[in-house]
Design a protein around this motif. Structure first.
Motif, PDB file in Angstrom:
ATOM      1  N   PRO A   1       0.800  -1.229   0.000  1.00 16.92           N
ATOM      2  CA  PRO A   1       0.000   0.000   0.000  1.00 16.92           C
ATOM      3  C   PRO A   1       0.832   1.279   0.000  1.00 16.92           C
ATOM      4  O   PRO A   1       0.288   2.355  -0.239  1.00 16.92           O
ATOM      5  CB  PRO A   1      -0.824  -0.122   1.285  1.00 16.92           C
ATOM      6  N   GLN A   2       2.135   1.158   0.245  1.00  8.83           N
ATOM      7  CA  GLN A   2       2.989   2.335   0.239  1.00  8.83           C
ATOM      8  C   GLN A   2       3.745   2.485  -1.074  1.00  8.83           C
ATOM      9  O   GLN A   2       3.739   3.546  -1.694  1.00  8.83           O
ATOM     10  CB  GLN A   2       3.978   2.266   1.401  1.00  8.83           C
TER      11      GLN A   2
ATOM     12  N   TYR B   1      -4.786  -1.767  -2.749  1.00  9.39           N
ATOM     13  CA  TYR B   1      -4.734  -0.488  -2.029  1.00  9.39           C
ATOM     14  C   TYR B   1      -5.854   0.455  -2.449  1.00  9.39           C
ATOM     15  O   TYR B   1      -6.209   1.383  -1.731  1.00  9.39           O
ATOM     16  CB  TYR B   1      -3.388   0.219  -2.286  1.00  9.39           C
TER      17      TYR B   1
ATOM     18  N   SER C   1      -2.012   7.975  -6.827  1.00  8.78           N
ATOM     19  CA  SER C   1      -1.019   6.894  -6.722  1.00  8.78           C
ATOM     20  C   SER C   1      -0.072   6.847  -7.914  1.00  8.78           C
ATOM     21  O   SER C   1       1.036   6.297  -7.808  1.00  8.78           O
ATOM     22  CB  SER C   1      -1.724   5.544  -6.577  1.00  8.78           C
TER      23      SER C   1
END
Length: 419
Positions: free
Chosen positions: A289-290, A310, A321
């Motif tokens: 998710p990062q 995510y 993103s």
């Protein structure tokens, strides 16, 4: 002959198209100059067309309100400006992924066998599909056009309609049907109700990602279009009758017989070709998710957009993103060492942080709607200007398909840069 390193992008979605344009514009020239190998971008998509699905609620209800030809765009034409030794478009559907051999299996036609393509880097951007086939394009243009035509035809003479889903698609579709069948309200008048339209939601208010007050505002606007809202209700089953109608069975056993049933609730990820260990319980690609890498798939594999775990299935998540994925991809590609192909780049990865403020614009007919920007209520005139008048056809798809959306390269910081 230099080694060819393939950067493979799966999916002609917003994420996939932007990734292809961005890599071709900003990464490939430097990569080919830096390394002895030759880098090549492959974009694989089941259709040669990009479907601007944001506008689908209006076109799917009536092409007289928004013609279908205005929301389909030729992908190959948009990429003709790039040299053929840098880019290849393959019309086909991904059917398999081998993370050990680092190959993608795809099928270009039901009459042809599976083909394989090796990848040096992989971006999975296959998106999601809707339960109503007119709202998305999981296969080809003709299939989607036929679904649009079918729904248009059914709605044109409908007297009883049920729409299921209290999210933005459900609200938008119910409003479009209301305006089509019952007419457009005036400043001080409400048209006579000619069709019974019911919007069913399992939630206790519409547009659950916005505040209840925005949902109530949407309900008031829907009522002026002749749409009734049924809350805290689930659909247990639907059955087609011999005369082409649908019996809708509700969770408590009540039955509704309608001319048209429209499923506008949620989406399903286009991930059937992904090995199950790489998928979460709901079928989404397990994505860091990062960093947005698919860590369990090996080096230089990413998932962006609706198909990734995510994502909250919003266009906002795609745009927020995207810079993260491109910076981290650049770090991976520029630091690649054939002697240690799986080594992670030095320095600091860029991290994605979801925007949790109220951010959504929802048309409720052609005269306006509801929404919020950065947590602030969006007035009706702003909703009309931004989306309600043409569902963003005039400003949305053009820069995505042409690549103008990614004209500028995302600058990496001193900590993110690699030699």
């Amino acid at each position: 002959m230099p080694e060819q390193r393939n950067i493979v992008i799966l999916g002609g979605s917003v994420s996939g198209l932007q990734s292809a344009h961005y890599i071709l514009k900003h990464l490939l020239p430097s990569l080919n100059a830096k390394h002895e190998a030759q880098y090549h971008v492959f974009l694989i998509n089941p259709s040669p067309d990009y479907y601007f699905r944001i506008a689908a609620p209006r076109t799917a209800v009536s092409t007289s309100r928004l013609p279908a030809e205005k929301i389909f765009f030729d992908i190959e034409e948009a990429f003709k400006k790039y040299p053929s030794n840098n880019f290849t478009f393959l019309q086909g559907a991904a059917t398999g992924l081998d993370t050990t051999a680092r190959t993608i299996t795809y099928k270009r036609s039901e009459y042809l066998g599976d083909e394989q393509l090796s990848y040096h880097a992989l971006i999975v951007a296959t998106g999601s599909r809707t339960f109503e086939p007119a709202f998305s394009q999981p296969t080809d243009k003709l299939t989607t056009l036929n679904a649009i035509k079918s729904l248009n035809t059914k709605l044109s003479t409908a007297k009883d309609v049920v729409v299921v889903g209290g999210g933005p698609t459900g609200v938008e579709v119910a409003a479009e049907i209301g305006e089509l069948l019952n007419g457009k309200p005036g400043w001080f008048s409400t048209p006579e109700k000619k069709a019974n339209i019911t919007l069913i939601t399992a939630a206790n208010h519409l547009l659950h990602t916005l505040s209840p007050s925005r949902g109530k505002e949407a309900e008031i606007k829907l009522k002026r279009l002749g749409v009734d809202v049924l809350y805290n209700t689930r659909v247990a089953d639907t059955t087609a009758t011999k005369d082409g109608r649908t019996v809708v069975t509700l969770g408590k056993g009540e039955k509704l017989e309608v001319d048209v049933y429209v499923a506008a609730h949620g989406v399903l990820p286009n991930s059937s070709f992904i090995p199950s260990p790489l998928l979460d319980a709901n079928g989404y690609v397990k994505t860091n998710p990062q960093t947005l890498r698919v860590d369990e798939a090996g080096a230089r594999v990413y998932a962006i957009g609706d198909v990734a775990s995510y994502s909250r299935n919003t266009i906002l998540d795609v745009y927020d993103s995207f810079p993260v994925a491109m910076v981290n991809l650049k770090r991976d590609l520029f630091s690649y060492n054939p002697a240690n192909p799986n080594k992670k780049p030095s320095g600091k990865d860029r991290h994605f942080t979801p925007n949790k403020k109220e951010m959504m614009i929802v048309p409720v007919g052609s005269a306006g709607g509801v929404g919020a920007l950065f947590g602030w209520r969006a007035p009706n005139w702003l909703v009309w200007l931004a989306k309600s008048r043409d569902f963003m056809v005039g400003i949305g798809p053009g820069p995505v398909i042409s690549g103008d959306k990614v004209k500028k390269e995302v600058a990496w910081t001193k900590e993110e840069a690699v030699a």
